[in-house]
Design an enzyme around this catalytic site. Structure first.
Site, PDB file in Angstrom:
ATOM      1  N   GLU A 133      -0.645  -6.568   6.191  1.00 16.58           N
ATOM      2  CA  GLU A 133       0.781  -6.307   6.016  1.00 16.58           C
ATOM      3  C   GLU A 133       1.298  -5.952   7.412  1.00 16.58           C
ATOM      4  OE1 GLU A 133       4.124  -3.302   4.324  1.00 16.58           O
ATOM      5  OE2 GLU A 133       2.203  -2.637   5.094  1.00 16.58           O
ATOM      6  N   ASP A 155      -2.907  -2.037   4.944  1.00 16.77           N
ATOM      7  CA  ASP A 155      -1.541  -1.536   4.917  1.00 16.77           C
ATOM      8  C   ASP A 155      -1.059  -1.142   6.309  1.00 16.77           C
ATOM      9  OD1 ASP A 155       0.784  -0.460   3.328  1.00 16.77           O
ATOM     10  OD2 ASP A 155       0.139   1.407   4.280  1.00 16.77           O
TER      11      ASP A 155
END
Length: 635
Positions: A358, A307
């Site tokens: 990401e 993330d």
């Protein structure tokens, strides 16, 4: 009673820990059960005194002091007799600068929820049944395999009378649903322990523990095991970019900034009001490397989606005040080196796994090997494709001819990285509305536009990711306090979207032209992207053996008759997919299942088809003589 002299640390462990390269600290730190008791170890270099206390000593904070190692590692350890599985425990630290406080175990395998926040003594024994999956996984190359991901928040996918389903219940229901829908993988928003449910798991306190909201560690092992037995891969969101400020966890752990950067300009993240890991500290790198390896090793996870990578890469990310690196630049060189070491280590130690970034900027070579100068990820989310696509589809079709570049531009960079096309949870929260609500037009046109969007996505180069609820055209944006609005499937149009997604998965997973060269430019060829006035694009997808698929997309509500599209082969072409089928809620306008190519040049090709293009719809055709082998199922 506590004893000293026993340790799980070798000199080599200490060397790797202090070098920043230890990947299996979960076998050393924390609480480890033995027949007569448990060994405890904690890293707290600034502490003056450290105690362990819990159910096994009546929660007396000061009767069981740990002893500090004399090698300068900052590790405190001791063996406590009489400790049993499921005992709760904490550490009490008298730290630097007069600090005193209770702490949960940073390496705890299981934690109770707020307000207690104690760690629990827990064995991680489990009899795995997924050997067949793990053996086959080792030989798979997902760049050349179908990868269709269903993103899920476990607490709000489905509830029963308002309560959470547990890991075992979720495993059985989700596996059945995913198999029926044709998804190859499930991606779980973070399951690591987090005190605030509303953080969706992105504010983590327990980097080695699945959240107790849905069951025990063994229950989560059953979840992964069951998915594997049903042929479904499991991807976990993992958050090494920042961590929660809760004082029972990692924040200011031993009275000083231990896990986080000391300077607030690097150690505080303004977007999430959280703390940033100090990637320059070797022991912190070992902690994070061990967390990543832990989930791949102990829980048999197939991929980690990392993330907020951009926030790790840039020192000025969302900051007004920031500290340049030693060369005066904005890149966080320490974080970059950590990311490279992370990717090299997990790909070396676990066959067939993937890491997914990401990453929302144009940082180069994110999904290229470290030895070639890249960051070493296996895949990267294509955030540019997502933003351009949703912006284009939100426009009234009458204006789309002025913005056709928004859906054609992505091909210019589609093969610079190994991309995943994400329509994730981030696009259906915080007032952005659901996917169906973004679509323009009346009720019918909204659904037609969504069907067209999914057709474009599933036929565009790149792997696929769809957040739960998108497959049934949920009207409300996602709310973590409620389950998906499954009652909408009582209505034909919503059932039609679900059928469409299922059939797109079947088309994608069955036909090599749509996945085999997803990450290679040889797998895509424009036929025509210049018909701006009609808002129509057409392209070919190819496989290694030359199998072809023609995709034609009409982005207006105007049906087009006798529309010519050049093709490289003569003979009969079979219409294998039409998003305007009445099966999905469309008008059933199309080409009666097949079209005969005309031996006359068009679009610089030797043959052409004369097609009927339904409104706000896409059609897929393949040569008849290739149909039999083109649809051989991927193994």
């Amino acid at each position: 009673m506590i004893e000293y002299g026993f340790s799980l640390f070798s000199d080599y462990d200490i060397y790797l820990f202090r070098k920043g390269s230890h990947t299996r600290l979960y076998k050393k730190f924390g609480c480890h059960l033995f027949e007569s008791g448990a060994y405890f170890a904690l890293w707290a270099p600034n502490a003056r005194e450290v105690y362990v206390f819990g159910d096994f000593n009546g929660w007396d904070k000061f009767s069981l002091p740990l002893k500090k190692r004399e090698d300068g590692s900052g590790i405190w350890e001791g063996f406590v007799k009489g400790v049993k599985e499921f005992d709760k425990y904490k550490f009490y630290i008298k730290g630097g600068w007069g600090y005193e406080g209770e702490r949960a175990d940073p390496f705890g395998f299981w934690h109770e929820g707020p307000p207690g926040n104690a760690s629990l003594v827990k064995s991680l024994s489990y009899s795995w049944q997924d050997s067949d999956w793990m053996e086959k996984r080792a030989f798979k190359n997902l760049r050349e395999e179908p990868l269709s991901i269903y993103e899920v928040h476990l607490g709000s996918w489905k509830r029963q009378n308002g309560r959470f389903l547990n890991y075992r219940e979720l495993a059985i229901e989700l596996a059945s649903y995913l198999k029926d829908m044709g998804f190859t993988h499930i991606e779980l928003m973070p399951v690591m322990e987090h005190p605030f449910y509303g953080s969706w798991g992105y504010q983590i306190t327990g980097y080695f523990a699945p959240t107790s909201r849905y069951g025990t560690p063994q229950d989560f092992m059953f979840f992964v095991d069951y998915m594997h037995k049903e042929g479904i891969g499991v991807i976990l969101d993992w958050v090494p970019s920042h961590f929660a400020t809760d004082m029972h966890a990692l924040a200011f752990f031993d009275g000083g900034c231990l896990y986080e950067y000391l300077d607030w300009r690097k150690g505080w993240h303004p977007d999430w009001k959280s703390l940033v890991f100090d990637y320059g500290r070797a022991e912190v790198r070992s902690f994070l490397l061990s967390s990543a390896h832990f989930w791949l090793d102990v829980y048999h996870i197939d991929a980690l989606r990392v993330d907020a990578v951009a926030s790790m890469l840039y020192l000025d990310y969302s900051r007004k005040e920031w500290i340049p690196n030693v060369f005066g630049g904005k890149e966080n060189l320490e974080a970059i080196e950590f990311i490279k070491e992370l990717n090299e280590s997990v790909y070396k130690d676990f066959k067939g796994i993937e890491t997914i970034a990401e990453e929302s900027t144009a940082f180069p070579m994110v999904s290229r090997p470290v030895y070639l100068g890249g960051l070493g990820f296996g895949f990267k989310w294509n955030m540019g494709w997502m933003h351009d696509t949703l912006r284009y589809f939100s426009r009234d079709p009458i204006y789309r001819k002025y913005h056709q570049n928004e859906i054609t531009f992505s091909i210019w960079y589609a093969f610079y990285e190994n991309f995943i096309l994400p329509l994730s949870h981030d696009e259906v929260v915080h007032g952005k509305g659901s996917l169906i609500s973004k679509m323009p037009g009346d009720y019918w046109q909204k659904f037609a536009n969504l069907r067209l969007l999914y057709t474009y996505m599933w036929t565009h180069p790149g792997k696929k990711l769809l957040f739960m609820g998108g497959e049934i055209a949920q009207f409300d944006e996602w709310n973590h306090e409620n389950s998906i609005q499954w009652h909408l499937l009582e209505f034909d149009m919503h059932r039609g979207i679900k059928r469409l997604v299922k059939d797109l998965n079947m088309l994608y997973c069955s036909y090599r032209a749509f996945y085999e060269l997803d990450c290679e430019s040889e797998g895509f060829e424009w036929v025509d992207f210049a018909d701006v006035d009609s808002s129509i694009v057409s392209y070919l997808r190819r496989s290694k053996d030359g199998s072809l698929a023609l995709v034609v997309l009409n982005f207006t509500p105007v049906p087009r008759f006798n529309y010519k599209v050049g093709v490289p082969k003569g003979g009969e072409w079979i219409e294998v997919f039409n998003s305007d089928s009445e099966h999905y809620g469309g008008t059933n306008l199309g080409n009666f299942g097949k079209v005969l190519a005309i031996d006359e040049s068009w679009h610089y090709r030797d043959h052409h088809l004369v097609l009927t293009l339904p409104p706000l719809a896409g059609v897929v055709l393949i040569p008849k003589d290739a149909q039999a082998h083109a649809f051989s199922k991927s193994q």
